[in-house]
Enzyme design. Sequence first.
Site, PDB file in Angstrom:
ATOM      1  N   ALA A 188      79.294  69.235  68.425  1.00 29.79           N
ATOM      2  CA  ALA A 188      79.119  69.778  69.776  1.00 29.79           C
ATOM      3  C   ALA A 188      77.961  69.056  70.453  1.00 29.79           C
ATOM      4  O   ALA A 188      77.381  68.126  69.900  1.00 29.79           O
ATOM      5  CB  ALA A 188      78.858  71.286  69.712  1.00 29.79           C
ATOM      6  N   TYR A 191      77.002  65.103  70.541  1.00 32.93           N
ATOM      7  CA  TYR A 191      76.547  64.322  69.400  1.00 32.93           C
ATOM      8  C   TYR A 191      77.676  63.421  68.888  1.00 32.93           C
ATOM      9  O   TYR A 191      78.765  63.353  69.476  1.00 32.93           O
ATOM     10  CB  TYR A 191      76.039  65.248  68.302  1.00 32.93           C
ATOM     11  CG  TYR A 191      74.753  65.972  68.644  1.00 32.93           C
ATOM     12  CD1 TYR A 191      74.052  65.721  69.830  1.00 32.93           C
ATOM     13  CD2 TYR A 191      74.215  66.917  67.786  1.00 32.93           C
ATOM     14  CE1 TYR A 191      72.874  66.382  70.140  1.00 32.93           C
ATOM     15  CE2 TYR A 191      73.029  67.592  68.083  1.00 32.93           C
ATOM     16  CZ  TYR A 191      72.365  67.326  69.263  1.00 32.93           C
ATOM     17  OH  TYR A 191      71.204  67.984  69.557  1.00 32.93           O
ATOM     18  N   ARG A 337      68.441  82.712  70.724  1.00 32.18           N
ATOM     19  CA  ARG A 337      67.313  83.287  71.475  1.00 32.18           C
ATOM     20  C   ARG A 337      67.148  84.798  71.289  1.00 32.18           C
ATOM     21  O   ARG A 337      66.014  85.267  71.120  1.00 32.18           O
ATOM     22  CB  ARG A 337      67.461  82.930  72.956  1.00 32.18           C
ATOM     23  CG  ARG A 337      67.252  81.444  73.241  1.00 32.18           C
ATOM     24  CD  ARG A 337      67.759  81.061  74.615  1.00 32.18           C
ATOM     25  NE  ARG A 337      69.184  81.300  74.717  1.00 32.18           N
ATOM     26  CZ  ARG A 337      69.845  81.418  75.858  1.00 32.18           C
ATOM     27  NH1 ARG A 337      69.194  81.346  77.002  1.00 32.18           N
ATOM     28  NH2 ARG A 337      71.146  81.621  75.872  1.00 32.18           N
ATOM     29  N   CYS A 366      61.383  79.155  74.424  1.00 40.07           N
ATOM     30  CA  CYS A 366      61.584  78.685  73.049  1.00 40.07           C
ATOM     31  C   CYS A 366      62.036  77.237  73.037  1.00 40.07           C
ATOM     32  O   CYS A 366      61.538  76.423  72.243  1.00 40.07           O
ATOM     33  CB  CYS A 366      62.586  79.568  72.325  1.00 40.07           C
ATOM     34  SG  CYS A 366      64.109  79.885  73.244  1.00 40.07           S
TER      35      CYS A 366
END
Length: 695
Positions: A188, A191, A337, A366
């Site tokens: 995904a 990549y 998250r 984050c």
Amino acid sequence: MSSHPARDRSVRDIVPRDERYGRLFQQVRIGPKVAANRFWSSPYATGWRMDQIDREAAHRGVRAEGGWAVVNTGEVAFDPHSRNAWLDGLELSGENDARTLVGVVEAVHAYDALAAIELVHLGAAADPKQDRLPALAPSQMQGNGLFFSQAIPKTMDADDIRRVQADWITAARRARDVGFDIVNIHAAHGYLPVQFLTAYHNRRTDGYGGSLANRARFLREILEGVRREIGDDVAIAVRFAIEGHGNGALPADEALEVVRMLDHLVDVWDVAQGGLATTEYDLTPSRLFPEGFSLTWTRRMREATGKPVVGTGRFTDPDLMARAVASGDLDFIGAARPGIADPFLPRKLAAGVYAQVRECIGANHCARSQARGQLGCSQNPTTGEEARRGWHPERLPSPPEPEPSVLVIGAGPAGLEFATTLARRGFSLVHLVDEHDEPGGYLRWFRRLPGFAPWGRVIEHREALLKEFPGATFVPNTRMSVDDVLEYGAEVVVLATGAPWAKIGVSFVDNEPIPGADAALANVATPEQLLDGKALPGKRVVVYDCEGDLTGIALAQWLQQRDYTVEIVTPFGQVAGQADQDNVGPALRAEVIAAGGSLSAATLLVRVCPGHVVLEGEAGVRRSVPADGVVLVIRRESDDELYRELAAVDPARLRANGIGEIHRIGDCVAPASVADTVFDAHRVAREVGSKDPSE
């Protein structure tokens, strides 16, 4: 003292009190493995390297303790050609790496959760400069995630393809050998497997290019090799983008066709969205997307597979989670998250203590912080500190004996975090005072800006804790002087008085005042003044943004909603460039322009005059711009006057009034992000009565 529901050691023993959420705690078979419930801690980067594996292990272990049945690592590279300093530093390139990763497996297995490892090759998105190696890709096409890498890759030849596939399979075997239960193949986010799948990247004319079946061959051969090598021992997952959005992506219909091709090789599909050029669809910041947004695409997986499906969506609403499972849209509630914000989310939902859940605000701090090597969170200050400081999100030290009384001045994020942490520790005499009639500090007005209401969860969560833990009391409409503090009778005094925006505009070049940039004038305002009701004359406004983040551009949109014509001026090379790290910058700039606004980057405000401003651009060229009003987003300044006055009081007088400790926290020390402000307050609150918090 613990403030969380009773902890069972094993995730297998969690039983929900509310039958409405019973489905969320059902077991699910994944190939040869069985997950104890439907909570899947999704892969996410932490920014830690292999020599910091104790931090990775402790961080993932807390997720398992919190009730997540499957806990993934972040991205783990196995090929030096795949390295990128922006992303994780975890690797599995040899036996030494494998032995190092054992600590992660053991931390997750301690609570009977399944340990999953995400094996990744970035392809053209790599930037292996430290190794002086080229990035690799199916064709010599630059990746479209230019924020992460601008490398021009080497076109992989047949030997490269065979070597990368063999190394991927070897890494999977090593993962199996050290105890991982699930091997997650990352296909995904643009990549290397996606680069083979998409015509945008793949211009090959051999057996790995052309037709969709040929383009899927690279991934298919990896999965065939992994299943042949270890398929009887571990579950095989594929992190797969059903919709990548944009030119470098595989359209959803083609993605589903790939799922049909490969389904017999896969035990569970870990579904994602977006690519490196469209990360906003993966990280779905709350400013742009509602909770559960990705279900629109994730539910389409049922067209192509009957295997278990993991989906993410910034899930914190248990009713939405239960509906997604009941409807068949998902088999696992995937979360990165929400689990960073509250690692104990599953256990708290099972126990029915919903008020104690720290809901993710979708700010994506984050994502921004991990790229700098220190994972942080606006809601959970213990994130990233599990090993380094030994902090646990639900276990706090008991109060000292005798217990001191505490006065906290300022009920913004820092003051609220400090007071509620003391209440959770078991303190019973904490007063939180504020000059306003409600808590919130600067978030009182910031959450009123367009699309930022979810940021109010920082305040709402802590207001709920004040009700859950009665040791802290909010005292509104109270402004304190030195004499007031001395007479109050508290033994510990904490200043959390924040950092308002500067009322005098200063030059970005020499820190000298800008002529006419004074918020005492009728045509100039600070953000607080604007949201508190100060009206600017006319309808033409210049927002001068020296923060380069969200405040200036969000205020511009607030003004546009009220029919102002707005120009944002910034000395930086891009308006709101910092907000790109939160995945919202490009969208907000587009929205401002679409609403008739204009953007002037690399530009200084040099003078404010009645009816116009003087700006200076590249090469010192100046121009006059019509402006009825100016909003100064210059810099925040710590409101530390009361602290300094108290610090100057004779120590004997302080002792005579019972004051033994004085501290300042959060923005009163130095302006910072919400996450860093909350962290600082939490740090001091943990240590009051146990050690010198200034250390």
